[in-house]
Write a protein that holds these residues in place. Structure first.
Motif, short mmCIF file in Angstrom:
data_model
loop_
_atom_site.label_atom_id
_atom_site.label_comp_id
_atom_site.label_asym_id
_atom_site.label_seq_id
_atom_site.Cartn_x
_atom_site.Cartn_y
_atom_site.Cartn_z
N GLN A 39 11.70 -64.59 30.97
CA GLN A 39 10.52 -65.39 31.20
C GLN A 39 9.49 -65.08 30.12
OE1 GLN A 39 8.75 -65.00 35.10
NE2 GLN A 39 7.80 -67.02 34.93
N THR A 41 5.78 -65.82 28.38
CA THR A 41 4.45 -66.08 28.92
C THR A 41 4.19 -67.57 28.99
OG1 THR A 41 3.65 -64.00 27.98
CG2 THR A 41 2.00 -65.64 28.64
N ASN A 43 5.89 -69.74 30.61
CA ASN A 43 7.11 -70.52 30.82
C ASN A 43 7.79 -70.15 32.13
OD1 ASN A 43 6.59 -71.58 28.33
ND2 ASN A 43 8.40 -70.71 27.32
N GLU A 44 8.67 -71.01 32.56
CA GLU A 44 9.49 -70.70 33.73
C GLU A 44 10.58 -69.72 33.33
OE1 GLU A 44 9.01 -74.96 36.12
OE2 GLU A 44 10.96 -74.32 35.35
N ARG A 45 11.10 -69.03 34.34
CA ARG A 45 12.20 -68.10 34.10
C ARG A 45 13.45 -68.91 33.73
NH1 ARG A 45 12.34 -63.18 38.23
NH2 ARG A 45 10.14 -63.39 37.65
N GLU A 46 14.14 -68.49 32.68
CA GLU A 46 15.32 -69.23 32.23
C GLU A 46 16.54 -68.32 32.15
OE1 GLU A 46 15.11 -70.78 28.26
OE2 GLU A 46 14.58 -68.86 27.38
N GLY A 111 20.03 -71.05 37.94
CA GLY A 111 18.69 -71.17 38.50
C GLY A 111 18.27 -69.87 39.17
N GLU A 112 17.00 -69.49 39.02
CA GLU A 112 16.58 -68.20 39.56
C GLU A 112 16.70 -68.14 41.07
OE1 GLU A 112 11.97 -69.15 38.57
OE2 GLU A 112 12.34 -67.25 39.56
N LYS A 113 16.60 -69.27 41.74
CA LYS A 113 16.69 -69.26 43.20
C LYS A 113 18.09 -68.96 43.69
CE LYS A 113 12.77 -72.33 44.01
NZ LYS A 113 12.30 -73.60 44.63
#
Length: 128
Positions: A39, A41, A43-46, A111-113
């Motif tokens: 991640q 700064t 931005n979304e976690r990728e 996806g992080e979820k």
């Protein structure tokens, strides 16, 4: 529950290499895979890379394939991310995470979820 601890981050110059480690403890089950996500700064976690525990199969994002290598040491219950030819755009906090079950289709979660347990992260900064 499993605990994941990342290490190895730091400040490097563009073109340098770095190895991140993700050490697991308190593991009472074998997860499907362990992944690295990052991640930057703002931005979304990728997703970056993942390794399957059953056979060591790997999967990479297009942005790092060919430069990064994910591997594991089963005896140490540790997953590594070897990062070569680092670029300023690789600057981020890098997290390792456990994926308990495969997702339909490719198996690997991007996806992080879809990840269940997370480490605290290690910061990588690449200067130009």
């Amino acid at each position: 529950q499993v605990q994941l601890v990342e290490s190895g981050g730091g400040l490097v110059q563009a073109g340098d290499s770095l190895r991140l480690s993700c050490a697991a403890s308190n593991r009472t089950f074998r997860s499907f895979a362990t992944g690295w996500l990052r991640q930057a700064t703002g931005n979304e976690r990728e997703f970056v890379a993942a390794i399957k525990h059953s056979d060591g199969g790997t999967f990479y994002s297009a942005s790092v394939e060919g430069r990064f290598t994910i591997s594991r040491d089963n005896a140490k219950d540790t997953v590594y991310l070897d990062m070569n030819s680092l670029k300023p755009e690789d600057t981020a906090v890098y997290y390792c995470a456990d994926q308990l079950v495969p997702v339909t289709g490719r198996g690997y979660a991007i996806g992080e979820k879809q990840y269940n347990y997370w480490g605290q992260g290690t910061r990588v900064t690449v200067s130009s």
